[in-house]
Structures are given as C-alpha cells and as structure tokens.
Design a protein around this motif. Structure first.
Motif, PDB file in Angstrom:
ATOM      1  N   GLN A 422       2.107   3.721   5.439  1.00 19.05           N
ATOM      2  CA  GLN A 422       0.785   3.428   4.881  1.00 19.05           C
ATOM      3  C   GLN A 422       0.717   2.081   4.175  1.00 19.05           C
ATOM      4  O   GLN A 422      -0.371   1.552   3.961  1.00 19.05           O
ATOM      5  N   GLY A 424       1.436  -1.876   4.371  1.00 22.93           N
ATOM      6  CA  GLY A 424       1.610  -2.830   5.450  1.00 22.93           C
ATOM      7  C   GLY A 424       2.734  -3.813   5.244  1.00 22.93           C
ATOM      8  O   GLY A 424       3.010  -4.638   6.116  1.00 22.93           O
ATOM      9  N   ASP A 445      -0.977  -6.930   2.826  1.00 21.90           N
ATOM     10  CA  ASP A 445      -1.740  -5.708   3.072  1.00 21.90           C
ATOM     11  C   ASP A 445      -3.007  -5.721   2.230  1.00 21.90           C
ATOM     12  O   ASP A 445      -3.133  -6.458   1.242  1.00 21.90           O
ATOM     13  N   LYS A 448      -5.079  -0.549  -1.410  1.00 21.37           N
ATOM     14  CA  LYS A 448      -5.445   0.773  -0.903  1.00 21.37           C
ATOM     15  C   LYS A 448      -5.482   1.790  -2.036  1.00 21.37           C
ATOM     16  O   LYS A 448      -4.641   1.758  -2.940  1.00 21.37           O
ATOM     17  N   GLN A 468      -6.610  -8.855   3.217  1.00 22.30           N
ATOM     18  CA  GLN A 468      -5.199  -8.607   2.942  1.00 22.30           C
ATOM     19  C   GLN A 468      -4.683  -9.688   2.010  1.00 22.30           C
ATOM     20  O   GLN A 468      -5.146 -10.836   2.058  1.00 22.30           O
TER      21      GLN A 468
END
Length: 553
Positions: A422, A424, A445, A448, A468
């Motif tokens: 999950q 990156g 990433d 999140k 990102q």
C-alpha cells in the motif's frame, strides 16, 4: 504538547501571571544577547494564548495532531485568505522542528507568545511569534551553544547534514523548570568534536543547572570500536538526529551514526532535567556493529506507562534468542524497540522482521522511519488495544501490539497486523494520527489515509492526495478544533518547497498550496526532513536560513 483554553480570557491572563511568577528567578551564568531593536520598556501583552508546543509532533505519542487550532479552518485556508506572512531569519539550517510557548515573560519586553528555533550553526533563537513581517524580524534573544574557541562541526566529508552541524534534533521544553533542552555538536581548533546537552532559560537563553554537560558514555561489550571489552562513545562518529524526549524529569537522547562511517553502535542516554547529569546508558548493539537510531529526524515516543519506543537502523541482530525471546548477546539492530524509562535502561520487548538479517545486509533499514503510538483502540471483541505503528525502507506498514510486540521468528512475523503493497516507496518520515485515521506519506507516493476499523488499520486507504511527494516523502501534521475543522499539512521537498493543506477527511480535496499565489508571494526554500508546526493560527516551516511563517492575510 497543546493545551486548550476553556475558561475565558481572564482565566488565561491569570494563568499567564502564574507562569511569570513560577519563572521568576530562573537564571544562569552564560550571557545572551537581546535582539536588536528590542524595546527598553514593557510592551502591551499579546492576545492570551493557551497553546504550547513543547516537543516534537505535539505529544509523546508523536501523533502529529494539534487539536486546539481555532483560527485556521477549511473555510479560510485558501490562496485569497491565507499565505506567507514573512520569514524569521536565522544563521543556519533549521532541521529541528520549531517549538512554541504562549505568554512568556521576556525581560524588558513584557509578555510574548514565543517561537523557539534551533539552527545547524549551533544557535538558539526566541522570536516574537506575533510579529512577523517580511524578513526583518528580530529575535527576543539569541545564544550560541559553542564554547569559547569552538565552531560548529564541519560536515566531516558527508552531505547528509551540510555544510555545518550544530543542533540537528528537535529540542524539548519543560515549562515548569523554565528551560528548553538542546543537544549541540561543536569542534575546537585541534579538531576535537564535542556533543553537549544544554538547558537554556526560556526568558533569556542563559545556561541553567550548571550546564552544559559534555556527553560521554561507555558500556561493556566487544562491539565496533571496542577495546578491552569496553565500547566507548566516540563523538566524531555520531549525530543526535532524533528529537529529544522528556519523561518524568529525565531527558532521553538517541544517537545515529554520522553517514554510516566508521565504527559505530546503538546508544540511548538519559540525563536529569534538574542537574544535566547522566543517569543511565543503554547500548542496543554492544557486541556487534551499526544499529544507529536516526528515524529521519523524528523522535522516540513514550506511552502513559513510561515505556519508550523507537526504531533502530540496520545493524547486528542476534538470531539466537534467550529464554525471554530477547537477542542472546544484546544486539537488536533493525528493531522496533520498547525500553524502560527508569534506570537501568533495559530492552523490554521488540519486533524485527523475519528477514531482518537480509534487510540489514542490504541497508534496508526498518529505522528509516519513526514511531507512532496510537491512542487506545477497541478491537472487534471489545478488547482495548495499545498499538504502535511504524515502517521503514521496505515500505511495509507494521502495526504492533505494545503489550506483545512480536519479537523475532525466522519463519513469520507474529505481529498484530501487517499491510504490504500500500505504500508506493520507503518510509523516510513517520505516520501521523487524527480522529481515528492514520496518515502516511512515503517516498514517491501520495499521502494516504488509513482509517482504524474495529481496532485495525484498513488494508487500503480511504482517500489520497492527487500528487505524489518526492524524497524524503512527508511527515504530515494535522490541525483541528477537537474533531472538527481537520487540516492535514504537508511540506513537499523541492526548489522551491511547497506547503500543502488538505481536508483531513478527504485528502483528494486540496485547500491550499504555496505555489498557487501569483508573483511567488508564498514561495520558500526547501529543506529535507521538515515537518510543519501549527500553533495559534500560524504555520511554521524550517528552511535553510529561516522559519517561513504562514497565516491569515
């Protein structure tokens, strides 16, 4: 940490007067200089604030949440109403998170809301946090932590912290003792390096408690750099990168290597907040090598029971365990460690992945990221859980039960929860927490959001940012008024850097970023491993030569 005011303006004023009384008589012997342009007579008291930010990421759980922000809301954080107010100029890089105290009595000046800033030039500044315009703000006081004949450390041929090293770790403030504690490094004319712990008076910057204390340590062992069964702390090999932790009148320091060079091991040292005397030392790789504690400049955490948690970098791990499941020779490199806070400091529990030896051999540190301790959660069976979260270069989210962390098995990770695939990229920051959600910003990433459901992290994010973030990713910070008006703040490293603000309930909704305004109004210079600090309606961000200050225009 942050404290809210719920008793009105006059209660806050009365509390401020008590603070002045409690700090009266605090002094020291080292001179400090008042900022140019300081008033010779008292100035009006600022609007009372009950917000104090005394430690890295607001609290010892390292949640990263300020729940007492009543000024900044999702309705007014936008490019038309919010932006850069100015920069507080300093003499070196600001790698440490700034700290904030409300209603501090400054001699000859009066009551001020104060921002405390430490630099890689080895200086500590106190600024009027309510007086920020352009780049001309003057400090209330400024001191140097170097002794006579010394200068900041050079970068010793490595670009991790460059061009000089002074104060890298986030200090900690003890308002009751009237002190801000900092660890600095310096160099004398003969090329000798010195790390020292200082306690500085909050009102003047003067040295307190007979300080500073030069940091030295030895332990029994045959590890890297040992001689005759003794491992000695070599100041030229180490930097105090993680932030300081204060717990029950003791200051805890954790030590990373300088650029993975030379013969180094894994040190934790404790000092009395009253005397600056060393009270205990623990080496977690006494018979091996490496195991630096750096955590990308985050900080060790502590729970209500007084246990301390941090994540160790790659290093020797004894795969042979004793009857308690602990490493047989005391070597716990690449571990998520839980130690006691009372002397003697002792390893109580830990977790390391089943492939820990391979990870260390490939420089895949578990300890590239820092710890987050969650507030108590209730699982599906109704049981209260005490959880810790952390990740490293392997990009795996490890959720640990602090009452049984999982230790080591060569065949499986016997832990509370593990989420793979999950993130990156690797974690060179730390997760943060707000209102039942954990936020991650790994390298390369999106940020999140992972909600906690029935005592476990969701295995997929509920929302994410549209962009990102490049190396080193993001250590998020959250401001909110209780559980409402949540804003997630993120600093994007780059040239220029970018301050982003997102709706914490939906990261797809960006409220503001500092590149939106015309004419470069809100731009500022980037500095890796920086986290935003939010207090009393302002956002403070360290840069290579200042603290950029954002607020309502």
């Amino acid at each position: 940490m942050c404290r809210s005011s719920c008793c009105g303006r006059w209660h806050a004023v009365f509390a401020a007067l008590l603070i002045v009384y409690s700090m009266a008589g605090c002094g020291g012997t080292t001179s400090a200089t008042a900022g140019p342009g300081s008033s010779p007579s008292p100035t009006p008291t600022p609007s009372p604030s009950a917000i104090d930010v005394t430690t890295y990421h607001y609290d010892n759980l390292r949640t990263g949440q300020n729940l007492n922000e009543t000024t900044l809301t999702p309705a007014n954080v936008n490019q038309s109403k919010f932006g850069k107010l100015g920069e507080l100029m300093v003499d070196g890089k600001v790698d440490a998170q700034p700290l904030y105290l409300s209603n501090v009595s400054i001699a000859g000046t009066g009551m001020k809301n104060v921002l405390y800033v430490a630099t890689e030039h080895g200086s500590v500044y106190a600024f009027d946090a309510d007086n920020v315009t352009g780049t001309t703000s003057k400090p209330l006081w400024q001191i140097s932590t170097q002794l006579s004949g010394e200068v900041p450390s050079d970068d010793r041929g490595c670009g991790q912290v460059t061009p000089e090293i002074g104060i890298t770790s986030t200090p900690v403030i003890d308002r009751t003792r009237g002190a801000i504690y900092v660890v600095s490094v310096s160099k004398d004319a003969s090329g000798n390096y010195f790390h020292r712990i200082h306690a500085l008076d909050l009102s003047s910057g003067k040295e307190l408690f007979g300080g500073p204390t030069t940091i030295t340590a030895t332990v029994s062992g045959n590890g890297a750099g040992s001689s005759g069964g003794i491992v000695t702390f070599d100041p030229s090999e180490y930097n105090e990168r993680p932030g300081l932790l204060e717990l029950s009148g003791t200051i805890y320091t954790t030590w990373g290597s300088h650029c993975d060079g030379g013969a180094y091991t894994s040190w934790v040292m404790a000092y009395s907040a009253d005397t600056l005397k060393q009270t205990s030392v623990l080496n977690l790789v006494p018979n091996g090598s490496d195991g630096g504690i750096w955590m990308s400049g985050t900080a060790p955490a502590a729970d209500a029971a007084g246990n301390i948690y941090f994540i160790i970098g790659n290093g020797t791990f004894d795969t042979t365990l004793n009857t308690s499941g602990l490493p047989s020779q005391g070597d716990c490199g690449n571990c998520y460690a839980k130690i006691s806070s009372t002397p003697p400091l002792t390893l109580l529990d830990y977790f390391t992945p089943s492939n820990t030896v391979a990870e260390s051999n490939s420089d895949e540190d578990l300890g590239s990221g820092g710890p987050l301790l969650l507030p108590d959660v209730t699982d599906a069976s109704g049981k209260t859980r005490h959880l810790a979260v952390g990740s490293g270069k392997d990009g795996i989210i490890y959720v640990l039960d602090r009452d049984n962390m999982g230790k080591f098995s060569s065949t499986q990770n016997a832990i509370y929860e593990q989420i793979s695939g999950q993130l990156g990229g690797g974690e060179f920051a730390k997760p943060s927490y707000f209102n039942g959600t954990v936020y991650y910003g790994a390298v390369g990433d999106a940020i999140k959001a992972f909600p906690i459901v029935s005592g476990k992290l969701a295995t997929a994010p509920s929302s994410r940012t549209a962009i990102q973030f490049p190396y080193p990713g993001v250590t998020p910070a959250i401001s909110a008024n209780g559980t409402s008006s949540g804003i997630l703040w993120a600093v994007e490293n780059g040239s220029p850097a970018v301050l982003h603000a997102y709706d914490a309930t939906n990261l797809a909704s960006e409220l503001y970023n500092s590149n939106q305004s015309t004419g470069g109004r809100d731009q500022f210079s980037g500095n890796k491993f920086i986290t935003a600090m939010i207090a009393n309606g302002k956002v403070f961000v360290g840069t290579p030569n200042s603290v950029a200050v954002f607020g309502l225009l």
